[in-house]
Design a protein around this motif. Sequence first.
Motif, short mmCIF file in Angstrom:
data_model
loop_
_atom_site.label_atom_id
_atom_site.label_comp_id
_atom_site.label_asym_id
_atom_site.label_seq_id
_atom_site.Cartn_x
_atom_site.Cartn_y
_atom_site.Cartn_z
N GLY A 1 29.45 8.37 12.12
CA GLY A 1 27.99 8.41 12.23
C GLY A 1 27.29 7.90 10.99
O GLY A 1 26.28 7.19 11.08
N GLY A 2 27.82 8.27 9.79
CA GLY A 2 27.16 7.88 8.56
C GLY A 2 27.43 6.45 8.15
O GLY A 2 26.52 5.64 8.00
N THR A 3 28.73 6.13 7.98
CA THR A 3 29.09 4.79 7.50
C THR A 3 29.19 3.78 8.63
O THR A 3 28.62 2.68 8.56
CB THR A 3 30.43 4.85 6.75
OG1 THR A 3 30.33 5.77 5.68
CG2 THR A 3 30.81 3.48 6.20
N GLY A 4 29.92 4.13 9.69
CA GLY A 4 30.19 3.17 10.76
C GLY A 4 28.98 2.78 11.58
O GLY A 4 28.93 1.67 12.12
N ILE A 5 27.99 3.68 11.70
CA ILE A 5 26.83 3.39 12.54
C ILE A 5 25.56 3.22 11.70
O ILE A 5 24.89 2.19 11.77
CB ILE A 5 26.64 4.50 13.60
CG1 ILE A 5 27.85 4.54 14.54
CG2 ILE A 5 25.36 4.28 14.39
CD1 ILE A 5 27.78 5.64 15.57
N PHE B 1 15.71 8.36 7.43
CA PHE B 1 16.77 9.32 7.11
C PHE B 1 16.96 10.37 8.20
O PHE B 1 18.02 10.99 8.30
CB PHE B 1 16.49 9.97 5.76
CG PHE B 1 16.74 9.05 4.60
CD1 PHE B 1 18.04 8.79 4.18
CD2 PHE B 1 15.69 8.40 3.96
CE1 PHE B 1 18.28 7.91 3.13
CE2 PHE B 1 15.93 7.53 2.90
CZ PHE B 1 17.23 7.28 2.49
N ILE B 2 15.94 10.56 9.05
CA ILE B 2 16.15 11.38 10.25
C ILE B 2 17.17 10.73 11.16
O ILE B 2 18.00 11.40 11.80
CB ILE B 2 14.81 11.61 10.98
CG1 ILE B 2 13.94 12.60 10.20
CG2 ILE B 2 15.04 12.14 12.39
CD1 ILE B 2 12.56 12.80 10.79
N SER B 3 17.14 9.40 11.23
CA SER B 3 18.11 8.69 12.07
C SER B 3 19.54 8.91 11.59
O SER B 3 20.48 8.92 12.39
CB SER B 3 17.77 7.20 12.10
OG SER B 3 17.97 6.60 10.82
N LEU B 4 19.73 9.11 10.28
CA LEU B 4 21.06 9.41 9.75
C LEU B 4 21.55 10.75 10.29
O LEU B 4 22.68 10.86 10.79
CB LEU B 4 21.03 9.43 8.23
CG LEU B 4 22.27 10.00 7.53
CD1 LEU B 4 23.51 9.19 7.85
CD2 LEU B 4 22.04 10.09 6.02
N ALA B 5 20.72 11.78 10.20
CA ALA B 5 21.11 13.10 10.69
C ALA B 5 21.38 13.05 12.19
O ALA B 5 22.33 13.68 12.69
CB ALA B 5 20.01 14.12 10.38
N LEU B 6 20.58 12.28 12.92
CA LEU B 6 20.77 12.17 14.36
C LEU B 6 22.10 11.50 14.70
O LEU B 6 22.81 11.92 15.62
CB LEU B 6 19.60 11.38 14.96
CG LEU B 6 19.47 11.36 16.48
CD1 LEU B 6 19.28 12.77 17.01
CD2 LEU B 6 18.28 10.49 16.88
N ALA B 7 22.45 10.46 13.93
CA ALA B 7 23.72 9.76 14.19
C ALA B 7 24.91 10.68 13.95
O ALA B 7 25.82 10.77 14.79
CB ALA B 7 23.81 8.53 13.29
N ALA C 1 27.80 5.01 -0.05
CA ALA C 1 28.99 5.00 -0.90
C ALA C 1 29.45 6.41 -1.20
O ALA C 1 30.66 6.72 -1.14
CB ALA C 1 28.69 4.24 -2.19
N LEU C 2 28.49 7.30 -1.50
CA LEU C 2 28.85 8.70 -1.75
C LEU C 2 29.45 9.34 -0.49
O LEU C 2 30.40 10.12 -0.58
CB LEU C 2 27.63 9.48 -2.21
CG LEU C 2 27.09 9.13 -3.61
CD1 LEU C 2 25.81 9.92 -3.89
CD2 LEU C 2 28.14 9.43 -4.68
N CYS C 3 28.87 9.00 0.66
CA CYS C 3 29.40 9.54 1.93
C CYS C 3 30.82 9.05 2.17
O CYS C 3 31.70 9.83 2.54
CB CYS C 3 28.48 9.12 3.08
SG CYS C 3 29.05 9.66 4.72
#
Length: 297
Positions: free
Chosen positions: A56-60, A86-92, A226-228
């Motif tokens: 979700g974080g890196t791949g998408i 950044f809401i889209s990150l949490a959603l992914a 990168a941190l993720c």
Amino acid sequence: MAEVHHFAYGWFNPVAAYLMAFIGSLLGLVCTARARRAPTGGRRARWLIIASLSIGGTGIWFMHFMAIIGFDVPDSPVRYDAVVTFISLALAVATVGIGLFIAGQGPRSALRVVAGGGFTGLGMVAMHYTGMAGMRVAGDVGYDLGLVGASVLIAVVAATVALWFTVTVSGRRAITAAAAVMGVAVCGMHYTAMAAVRITLRTDGDGEVSGLSPFVLIVPIVVLSALCLIGVMFSALQAMMQEEFDGTGVARPGPHAANAALVIPDPRGTDDEMAPVNPPFSLARALADRNSARVPH
């Protein structure tokens, strides 16, 4: 309808986006396959959480913004709302995590793979269109519904195929092939959805657009991704080391078990049994027995 460019910087963005999608999917699917072999529910959940962060974080999510940097509207500035982005990150991460937990928990079945693939694919779609909702231009953004439906279908079908590979076939080649399929799914969904974008510019106003430039967002996004990625790899390595360490406590007979019996005598042996010859250990045992006999009870 305004003119739009999807490859403003040539092939750099789509190639970099696919590499991010492939790497994130590969790490996530490796963790998902590892979750299948986890001995406890807690460890299985830990592997699936790491997988959801990776996919979700890196791949998408990171792939989406690597690709969208190449999106440009010549007659309007393109800006982004940082909060919605950044809401889209949490959603992914959340939706992909639900899909992986459905497919990776419990007994393996076709229904679980289809349901998990559906949630994972819808997670890709939800992340993309939420991220696009944060885009600001000097006009109105609309979509071709036919291409929107095609992007949803691509995401769901390809995510289901990738999860089927992961939960039914083991081995490096199968997982690598599944990651390649999932990378194609993420990129294919993204560019199909971007082809559905229709922008109508406003004739009134000064053309100013509120929000952040994509080049301003790229620094925190790259750092966060990168941190993720580093955190995912570190967590996966730590989990593997812990599982290997815990596995050393289990006695497993090996090829040297017979030789070890000739060196270390069995403390439960009886006089009738033939004890192995080992003078140093025998002398130490005799001294220990004599000292214990002298201790008053």
